[in-house]
Design an enzyme around this catalytic site. Structure first.
Site, PDB file in Angstrom:
ATOM      1  N   ARG A  31      76.459  28.386   3.499  1.00 28.08           N
ATOM      2  CA  ARG A  31      75.355  28.252   4.443  1.00 28.08           C
ATOM      3  C   ARG A  31      75.144  26.817   4.883  1.00 28.08           C
ATOM      4  O   ARG A  31      74.071  26.583   5.477  1.00 28.08           O
ATOM      5  CB  ARG A  31      74.020  28.698   3.869  1.00 28.08           C
ATOM      6  CG  ARG A  31      74.073  30.269   3.397  1.00 28.08           C
ATOM      7  CD  ARG A  31      74.394  31.172   4.433  1.00 28.08           C
ATOM      8  NE  ARG A  31      74.121  32.611   4.022  1.00 28.08           N
ATOM      9  CZ  ARG A  31      74.912  33.285   3.585  1.00 28.08           C
ATOM     10  NH1 ARG A  31      76.170  33.037   3.273  1.00 28.08           N
ATOM     11  NH2 ARG A  31      74.547  34.806   3.087  1.00 28.08           N
TER      12      ARG A  31
ATOM     13  N   GLU B  37      66.379  29.520   4.713  1.00 26.07           N
ATOM     14  CA  GLU B  37      67.503  29.636   5.746  1.00 26.07           C
ATOM     15  C   GLU B  37      67.553  29.339   7.002  1.00 26.07           C
ATOM     16  O   GLU B  37      68.261  28.597   7.222  1.00 26.07           O
ATOM     17  CB  GLU B  37      68.160  31.169   5.273  1.00 26.07           C
ATOM     18  CG  GLU B  37      69.431  31.276   5.936  1.00 26.07           C
ATOM     19  CD  GLU B  37      70.534  30.763   5.258  1.00 26.07           C
ATOM     20  OE1 GLU B  37      71.562  30.376   5.885  1.00 26.07           O
ATOM     21  OE2 GLU B  37      70.660  31.015   3.910  1.00 26.07           O
TER      22      GLU B  37
ATOM     23  N   SER C 128      68.219  37.128   5.887  1.00 27.05           N
ATOM     24  CA  SER C 128      67.930  36.658   4.895  1.00 27.05           C
ATOM     25  C   SER C 128      67.062  35.318   5.080  1.00 27.05           C
ATOM     26  O   SER C 128      67.603  34.387   5.774  1.00 27.05           O
ATOM     27  CB  SER C 128      69.248  36.392   4.075  1.00 27.05           C
ATOM     28  OG  SER C 128      69.651  37.531   3.830  1.00 27.05           O
TER      29      SER C 128
END
Length: 377
Positions: free
Chosen positions: A184, A360, A262
């Site tokens: 990520r 995130e 998410s």
């Protein structure tokens, strides 16, 4: 260059000279539907327009506003007031640059919708992206997050990225190594407001028997779709439909219930700490990682902290997937509301499991800088 969707209209010279798009409402330009008004906004539909814009931008000496790049708005948390010139890269087009019996190389412009790109490539018999179906946003934003799902990462198929370096006002063709991908993570995420991605190059394979199904419930669901089409083994289209089905069960459509997917990364902890947690919570979900590390399912931690459907209103975790924060007051809730809920959830999880959660989505401050932790004053 063939496009999946009709091209958008071009930006006029007036737009580039800032005489339009003042006090631009971005409340509908972020999937979390947070209230946000930017000082100015410019839409770019051709790479050459960015050069023209920067030439105009450099002529101004009246205290320039900072530049902020906003793509599909699926992974950002915007402030109520954004004192910046927002650049919106909406270049469109898909072009085949090379094709063999084993693979096809395509070049995709930044403004193409990511999910529509996935469905288009699978329909063409170009495979690899099917596990990344239904991820919201535009293609240009995909390398920033190094998007991944169900055992597949974008970097598995990405060949290069063409991007404009705003500080030096130069174009660059960046290799996979240049992009510095991690979980990520990427060069672009670590250097916010520095790069504007205009196109990506992908190499997809043509073998329908090559599918990634050994993750979660994908194999079982994909097999059901295969049997509906009288296939003994799942094809890429079956996997794509399985991913769509699974994601629809877990993550609400942001058009119906605003969210940015998410919200928390799955934390990576030491094996010893995971073993200790597993001794107390046998059903904890974790995935082995290199160097004696384990990636723990953040959604499991949040749910077992008693926070499924919880938080601080109007920002609450989703009833079906605790990893997703949802906005129950669209276009009115503000960034500070997200901060309150995030901090409450994080503290509750840490108190119970001694595992820290990391956000995130990208946190954008009023001056267009990026908050690395906490929230803006």
């Amino acid at each position: 260059m063939a496009s999946v969707l009709p091209p958008r209209s071009s930006v006029s010279a007036n737009d580039l000279s800032f005489s339009h798009n003042l006090a631009h409402d971005l409340s509908h330009a972020n999937t979390m539907a947070l209230a946000c008004v930017a000082d100015k906004a410019v839409t770019i539909t051709e790479e050459s327009q960015l050069d023209a814009f920067m030439a105009e931008f450099n002529k101004r000496d009246d205290g320039q506003l900072p530049l902020f790049v906003l793509s599909g708005g699926s992974n950002v948390l915007l402030p109520a007031q954004l004192h910046a010139i927002v650049l919106r890269p909406f270049m469109r087009g898909i072009e085949v640059t090379k094709q063999t019996a084993e693979y096809v190389d395509i070049e995709v412009m930044a403004g193409e919708n990511w999910h529509e790109l996935v469905t288009y490539t699978v329909a063409q018999g170009w495979y690899g992206l099917e596990n990344l179906a239904l991820i919201p946003g535009l293609t240009g934003a995909a390398p920033v997050q190094n998007i991944g799902a169900y055992g597949v990462q974008l970097e598995d198929y990405l060949q290069s990225v063409r991007a404009y370096h705003l500080p030096t006002q130069t174009w660059h063709d960046l290799s996979i190594g240049d992009c510095q991908f991690g979980y990520r993570d990427s060069l672009f995420k670590r250097s916010p407001n520095t790069w504007l991605i205009s196109r990506v190059s992908l190499r997809l394979h043509t073998d329908p028997a090559r599918v990634a199904v050994n993750y979660g419930d994908v194999k079982l669901v994909a097999q059901r779709y295969a049997e509906q089409h009288n296939r003994s083994q799942p094809a890429p289209s079956d996997v794509m439909q399985a991913i769509i089905h699974i994601r629809q069960q877990k993550i609400p459509d942001p058009k119906q219930l605003p969210n940015c997917g998410s919200f928390f990364q799955n934390p990576i902890i030491d094996q010893d700490q995971f073993d200790d947690l597993q001794s107390r919570y046998p059903d904890i979900v974790g995935y082995p990682m290199p160097e004696q590390k384990v990636k723990v399912a953040a959604g499991w931690l949040i749910e077992h902290a008693g926070l499924k459907g919880g938080g601080i209103a109007p920002i609450l975790t989703h009833q079906r997937q605790a990893l997703v924060l949802t906005n129950h007051q669209p276009y009115q809730a503000r960034q500070i509301d997200v901060a309150k809920s995030q901090e409450f959830i994080g503290s509750q999880v840490y108190d119970k499991f001694k595992v820290a959660l990391t956000r995130e989505p990208i946190w954008v401050n009023t001056n267009a800088s990026i908050g690395q932790s906490g929230h803006a004053d």
